[in-house]
Design a protein around this motif. Structure first.
Motif, PDB file in Angstrom:
ATOM      1  N   HIS A  58      43.591   4.739  27.141  1.00  0.00           N
ATOM      2  CA  HIS A  58      43.228   6.056  26.611  1.00  0.00           C
ATOM      3  C   HIS A  58      42.192   5.899  25.501  1.00  0.00           C
ATOM      4  O   HIS A  58      41.821   4.790  25.117  1.00  0.00           O
ATOM      5  N   THR A  59      41.710   7.023  24.967  1.00  0.00           N
ATOM      6  CA  THR A  59      40.727   6.995  23.873  1.00  0.00           C
ATOM      7  C   THR A  59      41.233   7.860  22.721  1.00  0.00           C
ATOM      8  O   THR A  59      42.049   8.763  22.906  1.00  0.00           O
ATOM      9  N   PHE A  83      48.874   9.627  35.183  1.00  0.00           N
ATOM     10  CA  PHE A  83      47.644   9.758  34.408  1.00  0.00           C
ATOM     11  C   PHE A  83      47.701  11.062  33.604  1.00  0.00           C
ATOM     12  O   PHE A  83      48.171  12.087  34.105  1.00  0.00           O
ATOM     13  N   PHE A  84      47.177  11.028  32.380  1.00  0.00           N
ATOM     14  CA  PHE A  84      47.371  12.132  31.456  1.00  0.00           C
ATOM     15  C   PHE A  84      46.045  12.841  31.151  1.00  0.00           C
ATOM     16  O   PHE A  84      45.005  12.198  31.008  1.00  0.00           O
ATOM     17  N   SER A  85      46.109  14.171  31.020  1.00  0.00           N
ATOM     18  CA  SER A  85      44.904  14.949  30.716  1.00  0.00           C
ATOM     19  C   SER A  85      45.095  15.870  29.517  1.00  0.00           C
ATOM     20  O   SER A  85      44.184  16.611  29.172  1.00  0.00           O
ATOM     21  N   VAL A 123      40.368  15.831  35.020  1.00  0.00           N
ATOM     22  CA  VAL A 123      41.469  15.119  35.626  1.00  0.00           C
ATOM     23  C   VAL A 123      41.829  13.930  34.740  1.00  0.00           C
ATOM     24  O   VAL A 123      40.969  13.291  34.132  1.00  0.00           O
ATOM     25  N   GLY A 124      43.130  13.618  34.625  1.00  0.00           N
ATOM     26  CA  GLY A 124      43.557  12.487  33.819  1.00  0.00           C
ATOM     27  C   GLY A 124      43.010  11.182  34.363  1.00  0.00           C
ATOM     28  O   GLY A 124      42.759  11.047  35.561  1.00  0.00           O
ATOM     29  N   ARG A 125      42.877  10.205  33.491  1.00  0.00           N
ATOM     30  CA  ARG A 125      42.293   8.920  33.898  1.00  0.00           C
ATOM     31  C   ARG A 125      42.582   7.874  32.833  1.00  0.00           C
ATOM     32  O   ARG A 125      43.025   8.186  31.729  1.00  0.00           O
ATOM     33  N   GLU A 126      42.253   6.630  33.120  1.00  0.00           N
ATOM     34  CA  GLU A 126      42.328   5.549  32.140  1.00  0.00           C
ATOM     35  C   GLU A 126      41.024   4.743  32.187  1.00  0.00           C
ATOM     36  O   GLU A 126      40.230   4.879  33.128  1.00  0.00           O
ATOM     37  N   GLU A 127      40.846   3.930  31.142  1.00  0.00           N
ATOM     38  CA  GLU A 127      39.695   3.026  31.057  1.00  0.00           C
ATOM     39  C   GLU A 127      38.376   3.778  31.148  1.00  0.00           C
ATOM     40  O   GLU A 127      37.393   3.284  31.699  1.00  0.00           O
ATOM     41  N   HIS A 128      38.360   5.003  30.647  1.00  0.00           N
ATOM     42  CA  HIS A 128      37.125   5.778  30.547  1.00  0.00           C
ATOM     43  C   HIS A 128      36.468   5.459  29.197  1.00  0.00           C
ATOM     44  O   HIS A 128      36.986   4.664  28.405  1.00  0.00           O
ATOM     45  N   ALA A 129      35.344   6.090  28.915  1.00  0.00           N
ATOM     46  CA  ALA A 129      34.678   5.942  27.615  1.00  0.00           C
ATOM     47  C   ALA A 129      34.576   7.313  26.970  1.00  0.00           C
ATOM     48  O   ALA A 129      34.368   8.328  27.648  1.00  0.00           O
ATOM     49  N   GLY A 130      34.727   7.360  25.653  1.00  0.00           N
ATOM     50  CA  GLY A 130      34.632   8.616  24.921  1.00  0.00           C
ATOM     51  C   GLY A 130      33.849   8.431  23.637  1.00  0.00           C
ATOM     52  O   GLY A 130      33.853   7.355  23.043  1.00  0.00           O
ATOM     53  N   VAL A 131      33.156   9.499  23.213  1.00  0.00           N
ATOM     54  CA  VAL A 131      32.401   9.426  21.970  1.00  0.00           C
ATOM     55  C   VAL A 131      32.360  10.817  21.326  1.00  0.00           C
ATOM     56  O   VAL A 131      32.204  11.837  22.014  1.00  0.00           O
ATOM     57  N   ILE A 139      33.425  12.545  27.348  1.00  0.00           N
ATOM     58  CA  ILE A 139      34.064  11.471  28.104  1.00  0.00           C
ATOM     59  C   ILE A 139      33.247  11.220  29.363  1.00  0.00           C
ATOM     60  O   ILE A 139      32.572  12.128  29.879  1.00  0.00           O
ATOM     61  N   HIS A 140      33.331   9.986  29.845  1.00  0.00           N
ATOM     62  CA  HIS A 140      32.571   9.645  31.057  1.00  0.00           C
ATOM     63  C   HIS A 140      33.336   8.624  31.882  1.00  0.00           C
ATOM     64  O   HIS A 140      33.836   7.625  31.351  1.00  0.00           O
ATOM     65  N   ALA A 141      33.427   8.910  33.201  1.00  0.00           N
ATOM     66  CA  ALA A 141      33.935   7.987  34.219  1.00  0.00           C
ATOM     67  C   ALA A 141      35.369   7.550  33.926  1.00  0.00           C
ATOM     68  O   ALA A 141      36.147   8.273  33.322  1.00  0.00           O
ATOM     69  N   GLY A 142      35.759   6.354  34.383  1.00  0.00           N
ATOM     70  CA  GLY A 142      37.125   5.858  34.262  1.00  0.00           C
ATOM     71  C   GLY A 142      37.756   5.661  35.625  1.00  0.00           C
ATOM     72  O   GLY A 142      37.166   5.966  36.677  1.00  0.00           O
ATOM     73  N   ASN A 143      38.968   5.158  35.634  1.00  0.00           N
ATOM     74  CA  ASN A 143      39.682   4.923  36.893  1.00  0.00           C
ATOM     75  C   ASN A 143      40.090   6.230  37.547  1.00  0.00           C
ATOM     76  O   ASN A 143      40.577   7.156  36.882  1.00  0.00           O
ATOM     77  N   ASN A 144      39.906   6.297  38.865  1.00  0.00           N
ATOM     78  CA  ASN A 144      40.232   7.496  39.640  1.00  0.00           C
ATOM     79  C   ASN A 144      41.740   7.576  39.840  1.00  0.00           C
ATOM     80  O   ASN A 144      42.341   6.685  40.461  1.00  0.00           O
ATOM     81  N   PRO A 145      42.413   8.628  39.379  1.00  0.00           N
ATOM     82  CA  PRO A 145      43.882   8.715  39.532  1.00  0.00           C
ATOM     83  C   PRO A 145      44.323   9.005  40.957  1.00  0.00           C
ATOM     84  O   PRO A 145      45.499   8.815  41.288  1.00  0.00           O
TER      85      PRO A 145
END
Length: 989
Positions: A58-59, A83-85, A123-131, A139-145
């Motif tokens: 998460h971020t 996966f959490f949103s 949609v919830g995801r993990e290993e995405h990037a946030g700023v 947020i951008h991209a990440g693992n597809n749940p």
């Protein structure tokens, strides 16, 4: 690992994660840990409320004093992945709440809560990037749940003012475990892993290359909504990389935009082909999947640089980075946590838990024969180890010699600077030389006819500062024939006479001489100067630096000269302001003839600070009803400034009136479309020189603030400055009027009366084209002085440019440049050259302040770096880079120029206020920086409607409601502006 972290001031917060090194993918905790950067201690934060629960990937970000957490994944053994949103907030700003909860039994905790958003969430995801950027969270991209083993490429933004999520354009490639940052209204995305299988090459660790790390470096323009691939400029490349931390660096704490980005470590499994083909000399380093590289990305130039950290850190992925402090020009960065290996001591035994996890994975895969996991991991040399150490890393690109190669790195290149490139003082011995004061304590006034023909009693108004010859003395015949400078008429009915430096031997007393024993001395000639300079070469002929000690009320924000001319400061009956501040600054410029006598009259002979003379400017109210000699010094200088203002105002007014008669048509006829200007720092060789093209409509204010300062490397709106036309004739040069800001709160403006005068022509109303058109010659020469204390004088040659256009810009273009940079507040050209001799090992550096022990030092010495950081890196104009800050970079200078001409011209009267410093040798350094910032243009007449330039603007002649920097841009914009223009004109009828 795979925990969320963020920095808030001097604290680092982390949440969640899993024990990846033990092959445990199950998130292990819901704990928030706080790391105190100052105390270097971890603390478990008591929390309660609707907590996010254990999660990984998460971020987290900070906003208005609270922590926010989004995304992540929780995997329950043998069940499923969740996966959490939802967006969670930890209310740090509200303080601890009282009460009992399941996580904290002591009754005081910080409250978690779910933030109610007002739109559909991603949609919830993990290993995405946030700023977080300008009040919005991206947020951008990440693992597809929805598809295991796949990734996303979508981009979303959360507006923190209304809590609405909005989708943006998808990125060009699916990825996860990547890095992202924001700058200049762009999102930058680097690396990560893409969810594809690559047939063919095996990794060095005998596994199929699945989810490979990538190098793809792209940006998303937040205004145009367009993705594009970014070019990696320079010799260094980030190479395929994932699982790396990103740390933005800012030049100043209050800056919104970062100037550069640091990334550390990361993970990538290379193939044998990669190592041979991609990495070359760095191949051994890239054989490990865990990286040990600290890279810096310069936002303005897109240049990647490799930086050598000063602490030994293991090759790691998923580390935490934070800014610890920045002092003395050095950035301290904390790097810690993460997982990796030590290639020299890779001997950690796998735990029983880890062995069991490996066995379970192979059984689930249906493997018949279970491998010897312990042996396999040892042979692979990539067995991960977790590290909880935090390293304080000083960021420098070179620190001392590396092995036997002591000539590597920019610091050694600087230390071994060839003699022909070594800055040295070069002064001209002629009346009109801008560096004459480096040689002898004479002024341009001494080379022209004095204002009176004979010495008469009680005529200080005309005789003050005039050179007089002593004659007819009977008691002290050895003084007959000497030439001094006339001072005040004394109560003893004699004139005070000051002998020059080379005659008095720095014995700063004065003579009292009757009027009949004085006669006006003949004007000086160049031959006279040469005779004095060559006689007794070991005796200094130049006037020493002058330290002004100014005491004034803290609450008084007026310009220094306005304060000095306030009648209250010389009125003993005025009540004293107890809240006073002491300011120091040192003057190393030339003196007018009258200023010479003023300084000699007000100086304190007993105050000799490192070869400098001291003048105390303390108000009468500071001493109460019993003033002493120190209070008299303030009266002398205050009266001197008042007289100068009255005397110079008429001359300045006439000069401004003459230039106002030069119309735009006359400027266009004489100047054409461009003027070529060549700027060169006076008194220093090799040349510090720039060649530019400048629009003739540019005002002298904009020329200094938005063109010359960024190209010469000076800091804008920091010191006082002035221009004047120069001539080879001393009479014409003496009468040349200075141009500068009408008011200035810069501390060095207090020195303006010493040579520039009591007032200057308004630089906001005079253009460079008017100055050029005012002369009948093909070339006009100006003198430009930056920093009235250090007195950095420049010669500017102006000529008409008839060549082909070199740029699309309509305002200014830097053609070329040469020469090392000069740090602000370095003490003037003499001290700058001395500093360079110390940096290059030709002069001893003080290594013990208490015992004043000095020794030669080189970049392998801590003393060299301490001196370099003190005298160079901590200066305001030397903090933009992590390499050699003295090196001139044409590409960077052009970018600085393009940026400067698009920001509002900063207002004089709001300069940086430099507070007290005890460093008398270099003059003022900073203790407090109240940065003056100009607000963005409030109306369309303050910037070009096409390119955003704020310099050399012309309003639309029809409606007067919009402005352009050139005729071409007006024509280009006419189709869009036409309807509005006519509507405004019709509304006026």
């Amino acid at each position: 690992q795979f925990r969320a972290s963020c920095q808030v001031g001097s604290k680092i917060y982390v949440h969640g994660g899993c024990d990846f090194c033990e092959n445990d993918c199950v998130p292990s905790s819901d704990i928030v840990w706080q790391y105190d950067i100052d105390d270097r201690k971890w603390t478990k934060l008591p929390t309660g409320g609707s907590s996010p629960g254990p999660r990984t990937g998460h971020t987290m970000f900070a906003w208005k004093g609270d922590l926010y957490l989004w995304g992540g994944m929780q995997e329950k053994k043998n069940i499923c992945r969740m996966f959490f949103s939802k967006l969670y907030r930890l209310k740090l700003s509200a303080g601890k709440q009282q009460g009992n909860n399941k996580n904290n039994k002591n009754g005081a905790y910080y409250m978690w809560e779910i933030v109610k958003v007002r739109s559909q969430e991603p949609v919830g995801r993990e290993e995405h990037a946030g700023v977080l950027y300008k009040g919005k969270y991206y947020i951008h991209a990440g693992n597809n749940p929805h598809i295991e083993g796949s990734a996303l490429n979508d981009t979303w933004v959360l507006n923190l003012s209304n809590w609405k999520w909005s989708p943006l354009k998808d990125g060009p490639i699916i990825r996860h475990c990547h890095g992202m940052w924001a700058a200049n209204n762009k999102l930058y995305v680097l690396g990560g892993r893409t969810s594809v299988k690559v047939d063919g090459p095996m990794t060095l660790y005998n596994s199929i290359l699945e989810n490979p790390a990538i190098e793809e470096f792209v940006s998303f323009d937040l205004q145009s909504k367009i993705w594009k691939y970014e070019e990696c400029v320079g010799d260094i490349r980030p190479h395929p990389l994932s699982e790396f931390p990103v740390l933005p660096l800012h030049d100043n704490d209050q800056d919104e935009e970062p100037s550069s980005i640091l990334i550390w470590g990361g993970y990538a499994e290379p193939t044998e082909d990669d190592v041979k083909a991609k990495y070359g000399d760095e191949a051994d380093e890239f054989k490990l999947p865990y990286r040990k590289r600290l890279l810096r990305f310069d936002v303005s130039t897109n240049v990647w640089k490799s930086i050598v950290p000063t602490s030994p850190i293991l090759p790691k992925a998923l580390a935490i980075m934070a800014t610890a402090k920045r002092g003395d020009g050095v950035r301290h960065v904390l790097i810690g946590e993460g997982y990796g290996i030590d290639p020299d001591t890779n001997d950690r035994e796998l735990s029983e838990k880890s062995k069991a996890e490996w066995k379970n994975l192979y059984e689930q895969a249906g493997a018949d024969n279970l491998p010897d996991v312990e042996s396999m991991m040892k042979q692979s040399s990539c067995k991960p180890q977790y590290s909880n150490k935090m390293y304080d890393v000083q960021i420098t690109e070179s620190f001392g010699g590396r092995g036997n190669d002591q000539n590597s790195g920019w610091s050694w290149e600087l230390y071994n600077l060839p003699d022909e490139q070594m800055p040295r003082l070069v002064s001209e011995l002629n009346p009109c030389s801008p560096t004459l004061h480096h040689i002898i304590d004479f002024s341009i006034d001494d080379f022209v006819q004095p204002p009176c023909a004979a010495v008469v009693a009680n005529d200080s108004q005309n005789l003050f500062g005039v050179r007089v010859r002593i004659h007819g003395l009977k008691g002290r015949k050895e003084l007959n024939g000497m030439i001094g400078r006339c001072g005040f008429w004394l109560k003893s009915e004699r004139y005070q006479v000051f002998l020059p430096v080379h005659e008095c031997g720095k014995k700063w007393g004065s003579l009292s001489v009757k009027a009949e024993n004085l006669q006006i001395a003949d004007p000086f000639t160049q031959e006279n100067c040469m005779d004095i300079v060559t006689r007794n070469r070991h005796v200094s002929k130049s006037f020493p630096g002058i330290v002004f000690v100014l005491i004034r009320p803290v609450a008084d924000l007026r310009a220094s000269l306005d304060y000095l001319t306030d009648p209250k400061i010389t009125d003993p009956s005025s009540s004293a302001d107890k809240n006073m501040m002491t300011y120091f600054d040192t003057y190393r410029g030339p003196l007018s003839s009258r200023a010479y006598s003023v300084i000699r009259s007000m100086m304190d002979p007993s105050s000799d600070v490192g070869g400098l003379i001291c003048c105390n400017l303390m108000p009468q109210t500071f001493f109460g009803p019993n003033p002493n000699k120190k209070a008299a010094a303030m009266n002398i200088y205050s009266n001197f400034v008042k007289d100068l203002k009255e005397k110079d105002s008429c001359r300045v007014g006439s000069f401004e009136a003459s230039l106002s008669k030069i119309s735009d048509e006359m400027v266009e006829e004489k100047c054409g479309g461009w003027l070529k200007i060549v700027v060169q720092l006076d008194g220093v060789q090799p040349n510090v020189r720039r060649e530019l093209l400048v629009n003739p409509a540019v005002t002298m204010r904009a020329l200094h603030d938005q063109i010359l300062c960024p190209t010469m490397g000076w800091k804008s709106n920091f010191h006082c400055y002035a221009f004047r036309k120069t001539y080879d004739d001393p009479e014409k040069l003496k009468d040349s009027c200075w141009i500068g800001p009408r008011q200035s709160t810069a501390l060095d403006s207090i020195f303006m009366p010493l040579y520039v005068g009591g007032c200057v022509a308004n630089d906001k109303q005079i253009s460079i084209g008017q100055l050029f058109a005012s002369e009948q010659t093909d070339t006009v020469t100006l003198q430009w002085v930056h920093d009235f204390g250090d007195w950095y004088s420049h010669s500017i040659q102006i000529s008409k440019y008839d060549g082909r256009s070199l740029t699309d810009s309509s305002v200014a273009f830097l053609i070329q440049g040469e020469g090392l940079g000069v740090p602000e507040d370095s003490g003037g050209p003499i001290s700058y050259c001395e500093m360079m001799r110390k940096i290059t090992g030709k002069m001893a550096i003080e290594i013990d302040e208490d015992s004043h022990i000095a020794a030669l030092a080189d970049p392998s010495s801590e003393h060299w770096w301490r001196y370099f950081n003190d005298e160079v890196r901590k200066k305001h104009n030397m903090q933009s880079g992590l390499g050699n800050p003295l090196q001139f970079d044409l590409y960077r200078a052009r970018n600085d120029l393009e940026t400067a001409i698009r920001r509002p011209t900063q207002k004089s009267g709001r300069e940086v206020q430099n507070l007290s410093s005890v460093d008398m040798k270099t003059g003022l350094t900073r203790e407090q920086d109240k940065k003056a910032t100009a607000s963005l243009p409030k109306n369309a007449t303050k910037m070009c409607a096409v390119c955003g330039v704020t310099v050399a603007l012309r309003k639309c002649s029809g409606c007067q409601s919009i402005a352009y920097c050139s005729r071409e841009h007006q024509l280009q914009h006419w189709k869009e502006h036409k309807a509005d223009c006519k509507a405004i004109q019709n509304g006026r009828k």
